[in-house]
Scaffold this active site. Structure first.
Site, PDB file in Angstrom:
ATOM      1  N   ALA A 144       2.614 -45.436 -42.203  1.00 47.29           N
ATOM      2  CA  ALA A 144       3.473 -45.608 -43.389  1.00 47.29           C
ATOM      3  C   ALA A 144       2.659 -45.347 -44.648  1.00 47.29           C
ATOM      4  O   ALA A 144       1.426 -45.240 -44.593  1.00 47.29           O
ATOM      5  CB  ALA A 144       4.032 -47.039 -43.427  1.00 47.29           C
TER       6      ALA A 144
ATOM      7  N   TYR B  30      -4.277 -62.707 -51.241  1.00 49.84           N
ATOM      8  CA  TYR B  30      -4.286 -61.233 -51.203  1.00 49.84           C
ATOM      9  C   TYR B  30      -5.370 -60.715 -52.150  1.00 49.84           C
ATOM     10  O   TYR B  30      -6.167 -59.845 -51.785  1.00 49.84           O
ATOM     11  CB  TYR B  30      -2.912 -60.657 -51.584  1.00 49.84           C
ATOM     12  CG  TYR B  30      -2.934 -59.145 -51.618  1.00 49.84           C
ATOM     13  CD1 TYR B  30      -3.092 -58.400 -50.446  1.00 49.84           C
ATOM     14  CD2 TYR B  30      -2.855 -58.440 -52.820  1.00 49.84           C
ATOM     15  CE1 TYR B  30      -3.156 -57.007 -50.471  1.00 49.84           C
ATOM     16  CE2 TYR B  30      -2.907 -57.052 -52.856  1.00 49.84           C
ATOM     17  CZ  TYR B  30      -3.055 -56.340 -51.680  1.00 49.84           C
ATOM     18  OH  TYR B  30      -3.131 -54.966 -51.706  1.00 49.84           O
TER      19      TYR B  30
HETATM   20  P1  NDP Z   1       2.447 -49.821 -46.131  1.00 49.93           P
HETATM   21  O1  NDP Z   1       3.022 -51.120 -45.720  1.00 49.93           O
HETATM   22  O2  NDP Z   1       3.377 -48.702 -46.446  1.00 49.93           O
HETATM   23  O3  NDP Z   1       1.384 -49.325 -45.023  1.00 49.93           O
HETATM   24  C1  NDP Z   1       0.458 -50.227 -44.462  1.00 49.93           C
HETATM   25  C2  NDP Z   1      -0.205 -49.607 -43.253  1.00 49.93           C
HETATM   26  O4  NDP Z   1      -1.162 -50.565 -42.743  1.00 49.93           O
HETATM   27  C3  NDP Z   1       0.775 -49.296 -42.132  1.00 49.93           C
HETATM   28  O5  NDP Z   1       0.467 -48.062 -41.553  1.00 49.93           O
HETATM   29  C4  NDP Z   1       0.537 -50.417 -41.136  1.00 49.93           C
HETATM   30  O6  NDP Z   1       0.738 -49.965 -39.805  1.00 49.93           O
HETATM   31  C5  NDP Z   1      -0.963 -50.709 -41.340  1.00 49.93           C
HETATM   32  N1  NDP Z   1      -1.268 -52.051 -40.857  1.00 49.93           N
HETATM   33  C6  NDP Z   1      -0.876 -53.235 -41.387  1.00 49.93           C
HETATM   34  N2  NDP Z   1      -1.245 -54.242 -40.587  1.00 49.93           N
HETATM   35  C7  NDP Z   1      -1.887 -53.675 -39.514  1.00 49.93           C
HETATM   36  C8  NDP Z   1      -2.472 -54.183 -38.330  1.00 49.93           C
HETATM   37  N3  NDP Z   1      -2.500 -55.511 -38.065  1.00 49.93           N
HETATM   38  N4  NDP Z   1      -3.022 -53.329 -37.452  1.00 49.93           N
HETATM   39  C9  NDP Z   1      -3.010 -52.010 -37.697  1.00 49.93           C
HETATM   40  N5  NDP Z   1      -2.483 -51.441 -38.810  1.00 49.93           N
HETATM   41  C10 NDP Z   1      -1.902 -52.275 -39.689  1.00 49.93           C
HETATM   42  O7  NDP Z   1       1.539 -50.155 -47.403  1.00 49.93           O
HETATM   43  P2  NDP Z   1       0.604 -49.230 -48.341  1.00 49.93           P
HETATM   44  O8  NDP Z   1       0.571 -47.842 -47.874  1.00 49.93           O
HETATM   45  O9  NDP Z   1       0.995 -49.522 -49.735  1.00 49.93           O
HETATM   46  O10 NDP Z   1      -0.806 -49.947 -48.093  1.00 49.93           O
HETATM   47  C11 NDP Z   1      -1.981 -49.262 -47.682  1.00 49.93           C
HETATM   48  C12 NDP Z   1      -3.182 -49.931 -48.329  1.00 49.93           C
HETATM   49  O11 NDP Z   1      -3.095 -49.799 -49.737  1.00 49.93           O
HETATM   50  C13 NDP Z   1      -3.284 -51.434 -48.048  1.00 49.93           C
HETATM   51  O12 NDP Z   1      -4.643 -51.749 -47.804  1.00 49.93           O
HETATM   52  C14 NDP Z   1      -2.819 -52.069 -49.364  1.00 49.93           C
HETATM   53  O13 NDP Z   1      -3.379 -53.349 -49.558  1.00 49.93           O
HETATM   54  C15 NDP Z   1      -3.350 -51.057 -50.346  1.00 49.93           C
HETATM   55  N6  NDP Z   1      -2.734 -51.071 -51.665  1.00 49.93           N
HETATM   56  C16 NDP Z   1      -1.368 -50.934 -51.806  1.00 49.93           C
HETATM   57  C17 NDP Z   1      -0.814 -50.951 -53.068  1.00 49.93           C
HETATM   58  C18 NDP Z   1       0.675 -50.894 -53.278  1.00 49.93           C
HETATM   59  O14 NDP Z   1       1.142 -51.264 -54.370  1.00 49.93           O
HETATM   60  N7  NDP Z   1       1.451 -50.415 -52.324  1.00 49.93           N
HETATM   61  C19 NDP Z   1      -1.654 -51.037 -54.263  1.00 49.93           C
HETATM   62  C20 NDP Z   1      -3.067 -51.170 -53.993  1.00 49.93           C
HETATM   63  C21 NDP Z   1      -3.565 -51.163 -52.746  1.00 49.93           C
HETATM   64  P3  NDP Z   1       1.557 -50.748 -38.661  1.00 49.93           P
HETATM   65  O15 NDP Z   1       2.504 -51.679 -39.332  1.00 49.93           O
HETATM   66  O16 NDP Z   1       2.221 -49.657 -37.866  1.00 49.93           O
HETATM   67  O17 NDP Z   1       0.497 -51.444 -37.870  1.00 49.93           O
HETATM   68  C1  8X3 Z   2      -1.179 -54.020 -54.402  1.00 45.58           C
HETATM   69  C2  8X3 Z   2      -1.031 -54.041 -55.876  1.00 45.58           C
HETATM   70  O1  8X3 Z   2      -0.653 -55.563 -57.901  1.00 45.58           O
HETATM   71  O2  8X3 Z   2       0.870 -55.789 -55.997  1.00 45.58           O
HETATM   72  O3  8X3 Z   2      -2.521 -54.127 -54.048  1.00 45.58           O
HETATM   73  O4  8X3 Z   2      -1.368 -56.612 -55.849  1.00 45.58           O
HETATM   74  S1  8X3 Z   2      -0.534 -55.574 -56.422  1.00 45.58           S
END
Ligand code: NDP
Ligand code: 8X3
Length: 253
Positions: free
Chosen positions: A10, A151
């Site tokens: 994702a 978080y």
């Molecule tokens: P999504 O929820 O769209 O994607 C998260 C991904 O992490 C999925 O592919 C999911 O795969 C995987 N994941 C979660 N838990 C597990 C697990 N236990 N084992 C294996 N894989 C796992 O979120 P984002 O793309 O937004 O997030 C990606 C990264 O970016 C994260 O580290 C997030 O903290 C970071 N981030 C996101 C921001 C935002 O605003 N969206 C901002 C800053 C940082 P599956 O569920 O299939 O296991």
């Molecule tokens: C995800 C961004 O601001 O929701 O890391 O924590 S925030």
């Protein structure tokens, strides 16, 4: 060239896999949802004619991580770029009301999972004297907001680990980058609010957040700087966001 991307089912991870594949990298894609991994594999092979390996595991489970990653042999074991992206927020509560299971999920995924993967992949990079580890941190690794306590702590840990890895791996010729995005519209909020689509939608209402493609583009750019250049830390924000407390929404003053 070969890139391993965790959390490729994702959001940021999925698009990052696509961007690397489009640029002729073979990719190893991981996550727990095997059907999504299969779909992505099919699409990347068809569109870009690259080799794509799937590893389906829960990053919180050390034994599963070790078994999956130790199954990589030959050319699949020569990883040039590791993108430690898998991660999540679970819940949004004041510290006195926090759900301890949520806390453990975030700590186990965002910190321990990232460490389990790195511990297996980094020695090969050290042996070959080359490689690049890109950790997906967050603005939440630089600032803290109300109810974001655990978080934010996990993303502060990612930032500290990026610094520590960079120092430890310096003499081995391995680059380490911390990517810190602000608000990105992915499944992130749906996961944080446990499937509450209305609440997740509200997070992005009235503004233009970053897209997964914006972050994937930044990750790829960091991975393709000349050999003598490393991007240590990249903070990437939507133009409408100055920090965790400063966000302009269209329907707000
Ligand atoms: P999504 O929820 O769209 O994607 C998260 C991904 O992490 C999925 O592919 C999911 O795969 C995987 N994941 C979660 N838990 C597990 C697990 N236990 N084992 C294996 N894989 C796992 O979120 P984002 O793309 O937004 O997030 C990606 C990264 O970016 C994260 O580290 C997030 O903290 C970071 N981030 C996101 C921001 C935002 O605003 N969206 C901002 C800053 C940082 P599956 O569920 O299939 O296991
Ligand atoms: C995800 C961004 O601001 O929701 O890391 O924590 S925030």
């Amino acid at each position: 060239m070969l890139t391993l991307i965790t959390g490729a089912t994702a959001g940021i991870g999925s698009v990052t896999a696509e961007v690397f594949a489009e640029n002729h990298y073979d990719v190893i894609i991981t996550g727990r949802r095997n059907e999504r991994l299969l779909e992505l594999q099919k699409s990347l092979v068809e569109k870009f004619s690259v080799n794509v390996k799937i590893l389906c595991f829960d990053i919180r489970d050390r034994k599963q991580v070790e078994k999956s990653l130790h199954s990589l042999t030959g050319k699949w074991n020569q990883i040039d770029v590791l993108v430690n992206n898998a991660g999540l927020a679970s819940g949004l509560s004041h510290i006195q009301d926090g759900d301890i299971t949520d806390w453990e999920t975030m700590i186990d995924t965002n910190i321990k999972g990232l460490l389990y993967v790195t511990r297996i992949i980094a020695p090969g990079m050290v042996k070959r004297g080359t490689g690049h580890i890109i950790n997906v941190g967050s603005i939440a690794g630089k600032e803290v907001y109300e109810k974001g306590n655990v978080y934010c702590a996990t993303k502060h840990a990612v930032e500290a680990l990026s610094k520590g890895m960079r120092i430890d791996l310096l003499k081995h010729g391995i680059k380490v980058t911390n990517i810190a995005p602000g608000m990105v519209e992915t499944e992130f909020s749906l996961v944080r609010f446990k499937g509450d689509a209305e609440r997740a939608k509200k997070t992005y209402q009235g503004l233009s957040p970053l897209t997964a493609a914006d972050v994937a583009d930044a990750i790829f750019w960091c991975a393709t700087r000349p050999p003598h250049v490393n991007i240590n830390d990249l903070l990437i924000m939507p133009a409408v966001q100055a920090g965790v407390h400063h966000l302009i929404r269209k329907n707000q003053d």
